[in-house]
Scaffold this motif. Structure first.
Motif, PDB file in Angstrom:
ATOM      1  N   VAL A  74       0.835  -1.205   0.000  1.00 18.74           N
ATOM      2  CA  VAL A  74       0.000   0.000   0.000  1.00 18.74           C
ATOM      3  C   VAL A  74       0.866   1.251   0.000  1.00 18.74           C
ATOM      4  CG1 VAL A  74      -1.592   1.363   1.435  1.00 18.74           C
ATOM      5  CG2 VAL A  74      -2.039  -1.052   1.017  1.00 18.74           C
ATOM      6  N   VAL A  75       1.904   1.278   0.783  1.00 19.28           N
ATOM      7  CA  VAL A  75       2.780   2.454   0.839  1.00 19.28           C
ATOM      8  C   VAL A  75       3.421   2.701  -0.526  1.00 19.28           C
ATOM      9  CG1 VAL A  75       4.904   3.361   1.862  1.00 19.28           C
ATOM     10  CG2 VAL A  75       3.183   2.283   3.316  1.00 19.28           C
ATOM     11  N   LYS A  76       3.893   1.644  -1.176  1.00 16.86           N
ATOM     12  CA  LYS A  76       4.494   1.808  -2.506  1.00 16.86           C
ATOM     13  C   LYS A  76       3.472   2.334  -3.511  1.00 16.86           C
ATOM     14  CE  LYS A  76       7.997  -1.778  -2.071  1.00 16.86           C
ATOM     15  NZ  LYS A  76       8.431  -3.116  -2.512  1.00 16.86           N
ATOM     16  N   PHE A 110      -3.394   9.782   3.303  1.00 20.99           N
ATOM     17  CA  PHE A 110      -3.708   8.353   3.438  1.00 20.99           C
ATOM     18  C   PHE A 110      -2.759   7.656   4.420  1.00 20.99           C
ATOM     19  CE2 PHE A 110      -5.756   8.642  -0.919  1.00 20.99           C
ATOM     20  CZ  PHE A 110      -7.051   8.478  -0.434  1.00 20.99           C
ATOM     21  N   LEU A 111      -1.499   8.069   4.379  1.00 15.36           N
ATOM     22  CA  LEU A 111      -0.523   7.469   5.306  1.00 15.36           C
ATOM     23  C   LEU A 111      -0.851   7.825   6.753  1.00 15.36           C
ATOM     24  CD1 LEU A 111       2.912   7.756   3.500  1.00 15.36           C
ATOM     25  CD2 LEU A 111       1.654   5.701   4.089  1.00 15.36           C
ATOM     26  N   TYR A 112      -1.377   9.029   6.978  1.00 15.47           N
ATOM     27  CA  TYR A 112      -1.781   9.427   8.327  1.00 15.47           C
ATOM     28  C   TYR A 112      -2.872   8.491   8.851  1.00 15.47           C
ATOM     29  CZ  TYR A 112      -3.598  12.202  12.181  1.00 15.47           C
ATOM     30  OH  TYR A 112      -4.033  12.604  13.415  1.00 15.47           O
ATOM     31  N   GLN A 113      -3.867   8.202   8.014  1.00 17.92           N
ATOM     32  CA  GLN A 113      -4.925   7.270   8.413  1.00 17.92           C
ATOM     33  C   GLN A 113      -4.362   5.869   8.639  1.00 17.92           C
ATOM     34  OE1 GLN A 113      -7.893   7.450   5.359  1.00 17.92           O
ATOM     35  NE2 GLN A 113      -8.609   9.490   5.938  1.00 17.92           N
ATOM     36  N   LEU A 114      -3.424   5.493   7.781  1.00 14.99           N
ATOM     37  CA  LEU A 114      -2.801   4.177   7.917  1.00 14.99           C
ATOM     38  C   LEU A 114      -2.001   4.083   9.216  1.00 14.99           C
ATOM     39  CD1 LEU A 114      -2.445   1.488   6.436  1.00 14.99           C
ATOM     40  CD2 LEU A 114      -0.425   2.445   5.334  1.00 14.99           C
ATOM     41  N   GLU A 115      -1.367   5.167   9.614  1.00 17.26           N
ATOM     42  CA  GLU A 115      -0.611   5.192  10.868  1.00 17.26           C
ATOM     43  C   GLU A 115      -1.529   5.018  12.068  1.00 17.26           C
ATOM     44  OE1 GLU A 115       1.985   8.545  11.340  1.00 17.26           O
ATOM     45  OE2 GLU A 115       2.873   8.239   9.364  1.00 17.26           O
ATOM     46  N   LYS A 116      -2.714   5.626  12.026  1.00 15.48           N
ATOM     47  CA  LYS A 116      -3.684   5.452  13.118  1.00 15.48           C
ATOM     48  C   LYS A 116      -4.065   3.984  13.272  1.00 15.48           C
ATOM     49  CE  LYS A 116      -6.236   9.834  13.002  1.00 15.48           C
ATOM     50  NZ  LYS A 116      -7.559  10.406  12.742  1.00 15.48           N
ATOM     51  N   HIS A 117      -4.368   3.357  12.154  1.00 15.55           N
ATOM     52  CA  HIS A 117      -4.757   1.945  12.205  1.00 15.55           C
ATOM     53  C   HIS A 117      -3.581   1.063  12.625  1.00 15.55           C
ATOM     54  CE1 HIS A 117      -8.731   2.668  10.705  1.00 15.55           C
ATOM     55  NE2 HIS A 117      -8.264   3.297   9.618  1.00 15.55           N
ATOM     56  N   THR A 118      -2.385   1.464  12.239  1.00 18.26           N
ATOM     57  CA  THR A 118      -1.199   0.710  12.639  1.00 18.26           C
ATOM     58  C   THR A 118      -0.990   0.819  14.145  1.00 18.26           C
ATOM     59  OG1 THR A 118      -0.205   1.147  10.492  1.00 18.26           O
ATOM     60  CG2 THR A 118       1.269   0.405  12.235  1.00 18.26           C
ATOM     61  N   ALA A 119      -1.246   1.968  14.722  1.00 14.88           N
ATOM     62  CA  ALA A 119      -1.120   2.141  16.175  1.00 14.88           C
ATOM     63  C   ALA A 119      -2.143   1.272  16.903  1.00 14.88           C
ATOM     64  CB  ALA A 119      -1.304   3.602  16.552  1.00 14.88           C
ATOM     65  N   GLU A 120      -3.375   1.210  16.367  1.00 12.15           N
ATOM     66  CA  GLU A 120      -4.385   0.333  16.965  1.00 12.15           C
ATOM     67  C   GLU A 120      -3.956  -1.131  16.870  1.00 12.15           C
ATOM     68  OE1 GLU A 120      -8.108   1.026  15.037  1.00 12.15           O
ATOM     69  OE2 GLU A 120      -8.145   3.146  15.579  1.00 12.15           O
ATOM     70  N   LEU A 121      -3.399  -1.512  15.732  1.00 15.45           N
ATOM     71  CA  LEU A 121      -2.927  -2.881  15.537  1.00 15.45           C
ATOM     72  C   LEU A 121      -1.768  -3.202  16.469  1.00 15.45           C
ATOM     73  CD1 LEU A 121      -3.510  -5.333  13.733  1.00 15.45           C
ATOM     74  CD2 LEU A 121      -1.784  -4.484  12.156  1.00 15.45           C
ATOM     75  N   SER A 122      -0.913  -2.233  16.702  1.00 19.08           N
ATOM     76  CA  SER A 122       0.216  -2.419  17.611  1.00 19.08           C
ATOM     77  C   SER A 122      -0.273  -2.624  19.047  1.00 19.08           C
ATOM     78  CB  SER A 122       1.143  -1.210  17.532  1.00 19.08           C
ATOM     79  OG  SER A 122       2.203  -1.341  18.437  1.00 19.08           O
TER      80      SER A 122
END
Length: 143
Positions: A95-97, A111-123
């Motif tokens: 997705v990042v690529k 989009f990366l900002y939203q992805l970072e939020k979801h990544t923090a939740e996943l972490s």
């Protein structure tokens, strides 16, 4: 002439055992002793009662394996979750690529900002899973 025919005949059937067990012993058990015997036999995992009895009589080591269904279920779910987690990691890189190749930098950053939020939740979820796994291995989970 009959002797010659009998000598030429091939022997069919099973090959004789090297050390056959010819001696037989019989014993009787009441209902209580029989239930104890059967529970020990099932716990041993041996498939033959005669082998079980001889191993008990001659003090051979009997290995018992108890399988906890809860542990197996936990392990299977953790394994499937791990494979899903790896798939998310692979998709994350893809997705990042794709964001940087198909969108402008400003749109990709949003989009990366939203992805970072979801990544923090996943972490955070991953940390909880690790804590639960540690509690499970230490036996601290209450049933």
């Amino acid at each position: 002439m009959n002797d010659q025919k009998n000598n030429k005949r091939s022997k069919g059937g099973r090959k004789p055992k090297i050390n056959p067990c010819n001696h037989r012993y019989v014993f009787r058990l009441d209902d209580e002793d029989n239930s104890k015997f059967l529970s020990l036999f099932e716990a041993s995992g041996i498939d033959n009662k005669a082998k079980f009895i001889t191993s008990v009589l001659f003090s051979k080591e009997i290995k018992t394996v108890k399988i906890d269904k809860g542990t197996v279920d936990f392990y299977m779910r953790l394994t499937s979750f791990y494979s899903q987690f790896r798939a998310v990691g692979v998709n994350y890189n893809q997705v990042v690529k794709l964001l940087y190749t198909h969108f402008t930098e400003k749109k990709a950053a949003a989009f990366l900002y939203q992805l970072e939020k979801h990544t923090a939740e996943l972490s955070a979820l991953c940390r909880k899973i690790i804590e639960l796994a540690n509690e499970f291995t230490n036996g601290n989970i209450e049933k």
